[in-house]
Scaffold this motif. Sequence first.
Motif, short mmCIF file in Angstrom:
data_model
loop_
_atom_site.label_atom_id
_atom_site.label_comp_id
_atom_site.label_asym_id
_atom_site.label_seq_id
_atom_site.Cartn_x
_atom_site.Cartn_y
_atom_site.Cartn_z
N LEU A 17 -0.96 7.10 28.10
CA LEU A 17 -2.06 7.47 28.80
C LEU A 17 -2.88 5.93 28.40
N LEU A 18 -2.04 4.85 27.74
CA LEU A 18 -3.11 3.82 26.65
C LEU A 18 -3.11 2.78 28.01
N VAL A 19 -2.90 3.22 28.98
CA VAL A 19 -3.09 2.65 30.32
C VAL A 19 -3.72 2.61 31.42
N ARG A 20 -4.04 3.93 31.08
CA ARG A 20 -4.94 4.55 31.60
C ARG A 20 -6.47 3.49 31.75
N ILE A 21 -6.53 4.31 29.85
CA ILE A 21 -7.90 4.33 29.42
C ILE A 21 -8.42 3.15 29.16
N ALA A 22 -7.46 2.34 28.88
CA ALA A 22 -8.38 0.40 27.97
C ALA A 22 -7.04 -0.35 29.60
N HIS A 23 -8.16 -1.26 29.41
CA HIS A 23 -8.08 -2.25 29.96
C HIS A 23 -7.03 -3.29 29.47
N PRO A 24 -6.04 -4.07 29.74
CA PRO A 24 -5.24 -4.75 29.21
C PRO A 24 -5.95 -5.62 28.49
N ASP A 25 -7.38 -6.52 28.40
CA ASP A 25 -7.46 -6.93 26.64
C ASP A 25 -8.25 -6.49 25.68
N ASP A 26 -8.17 -4.61 25.87
CA ASP A 26 -8.20 -4.03 25.13
C ASP A 26 -7.51 -2.96 24.62
N GLN B 60 1.96 -3.85 28.50
CA GLN B 60 1.95 -4.31 29.12
C GLN B 60 2.82 -4.98 30.63
N LEU B 61 3.73 -4.68 30.31
CA LEU B 61 5.67 -4.45 30.97
C LEU B 61 5.70 -3.50 31.24
N VAL B 62 4.88 -2.74 31.68
CA VAL B 62 5.79 -1.41 32.87
C VAL B 62 4.45 -1.32 33.66
N PRO B 63 5.79 -1.13 35.04
CA PRO B 63 4.53 -0.72 36.64
C PRO B 63 4.16 0.23 36.70
N GLN B 64 2.95 -0.42 37.19
CA GLN B 64 1.55 0.86 37.66
C GLN B 64 2.42 2.33 38.18
N GLY B 65 2.11 3.21 37.60
CA GLY B 65 2.53 4.18 38.54
C GLY B 65 4.05 5.25 37.37
N ALA C 59 11.51 -13.30 19.88
CA ALA C 59 11.33 -14.31 19.90
C ALA C 59 11.80 -14.60 21.11
N ARG C 60 12.55 -14.42 21.89
CA ARG C 60 13.49 -14.55 22.93
C ARG C 60 12.41 -13.72 24.41
N VAL C 61 11.38 -12.41 24.35
CA VAL C 61 10.58 -12.26 25.17
C VAL C 61 9.53 -13.17 26.05
N ASP C 62 9.41 -13.65 26.81
CA ASP C 62 8.61 -14.09 27.56
C ASP C 62 7.72 -13.48 28.18
N MET C 63 6.25 -12.77 28.02
CA MET C 63 5.49 -11.83 28.00
C MET C 63 5.12 -12.01 28.53
N ALA D 131 5.79 -6.56 36.13
CA ALA D 131 5.56 -5.71 36.11
C ALA D 131 4.48 -5.51 37.16
N GLY D 132 4.04 -6.55 37.56
CA GLY D 132 2.19 -6.83 38.33
C GLY D 132 1.03 -6.31 38.01
N ASN D 133 1.33 -6.20 37.05
CA ASN D 133 0.19 -6.66 36.37
C ASN D 133 -0.92 -7.53 35.83
N GLU D 134 -2.78 -6.80 35.04
CA GLU D 134 -2.98 -8.11 35.06
C GLU D 134 -2.79 -9.07 34.21
N GLN D 135 -3.17 -10.00 34.01
CA GLN D 135 -2.54 -10.58 31.74
C GLN D 135 -3.83 -10.35 31.83
N PRO D 136 -3.79 -10.18 30.58
CA PRO D 136 -5.01 -10.31 29.92
C PRO D 136 -5.05 -12.10 28.62
N ALA D 137 -6.26 -12.14 28.20
CA ALA D 137 -6.48 -13.37 27.89
C ALA D 137 -5.30 -13.78 26.99
N VAL D 138 -5.15 -13.23 25.44
CA VAL D 138 -4.17 -14.01 24.82
C VAL D 138 -2.71 -12.73 24.94
N VAL D 139 -2.20 -12.96 24.83
CA VAL D 139 -0.67 -12.37 24.34
C VAL D 139 0.45 -12.69 23.25
#
Length: 461
Positions: free
Chosen positions: A158-167, A384-389, A442-446, A453-461
């Motif tokens: 539910l975090l994905v539903r109630i918060a914008h990627p930047d939040d 940030q890394l999970v696809p919508q739906g 350390a090897r994960v490219d966020m 995942a087709g998600n909106e990019q946040p300003a800072v990762v």
Amino acid sequence: MTQGAGRTDLSQERSRAHQRAWGWYDWANSAYVTTTSTVLISPYLTAIARADVCPDLAEGQRCAENLSVLGLPIAVGSLAPYTITLATIVSALALLFVGAIADRTPRPTRLLGGLAWVGSAAAMSMFFLVGTNWELGVLLIIVANLCLGASTVVYDALLVRIAHPDDRDRVSSRGWALGYLGGGVLLALNLGLLQLHETIGVSQGMAVRISLFSAGLWWAVFTLIPVIGLRSIRGTTLEPVARGAGVVRGAFTQLRATFGEMRLYPQTLLFLVAYLFFNDGIQTVIYSASLYGSEELGFESGQLIITILVVQFVAFGGALLFGNLAGRFGAKRTVLSGLLMWTAVVAFAFVVPAGAYAVWLVCAVCIGVVLGGTQALSRSMYSQLVPQGRESEFFSFYQAMERGTSWLGTLAFGLIFQLTGSYRPAILALIAFFVVGGLLLARVDMRRGIADAGNEQPAVV
């Protein structure tokens, strides 16, 4: 690729009211995590198991007899970590199906409430753990931990539903902070009960049982806030074929497809593997701290509860601090710094002398600083890394390695104790989990993972 349609306009769901209601589930379930899982149940389960096989044991002596579980010899001191291991194996299988079902239920908050209330009923039933009935304790721990993990699958998604990627870093961190505050408040009340049990005319065992009951009751009552506050949120809009398959059959079909599609999200998969290792280390420290403190360092229950209170209230500030740092430097860098701190904390715990309570409290402060922040930011990073739906389904993979479902760490902890007869080498071995997890993270490219995942990019990762 089978892709959930998702919602294109989430502005009404991403409201402050929904974010506040959402965070209260951290407050609700943290009472069980803190009072029961972290402090009381491992020493208490060990005590009633010891009473079964070594009824005439003098105080301070270690039981040399083994329990017989399905014909297998189990050291009394290994029963609690082995129970957590068994609960994890059961959960790791069940939570995958819970996540797939949750993405198909029309009212996810009802599912959240139902799972939470079954788990809280099991937690309250721990009041009936008396005498030598450690078998009932094992069963109740498995049920409560399974329901905790399953309900948190729905909650985290539910975090994905109630918060914008930047939040999300901010909202997740505030939820964790609220959880540590709530868990600390109830634990403080239970500390008072345990310290004053003779004054009010109850035995120490009864005081422990009342405390176990209170954690389940707290979990049940405060779950009402997110269930009611998020009642307007409906399930994900699915493709017609998936929706027509029904909840259960569609869940099995989608789960099979998801296993095949995981290769399409290599950064998400790499994050999960990294999280498996470093979260196993975190969870084993949480679950084993009271056992280590009581059995290896000789602290009493009241001292252990004060220790966890210190951790809880320091972690409240630590979670908020890490959330602010993530806003400036990015969640990934902040979590990697946290894992370096975890490595130092475990090494510190290894050298704490028996009976040195002041030194132990310094260790507790260090744990509190790093504990909430690494967990909260890991949750928001993964969102940030999970696809919508498919949020619940993907969070089921995540939750299988979250609170109360780590098994590599607890298994290693129990095995090393059984081989050495000491908890010190067992606690030191946990450093490997933080090192391996940090190297993989350390090897994960966020940025790439968010794009995959087709998600909106946040300003800072």
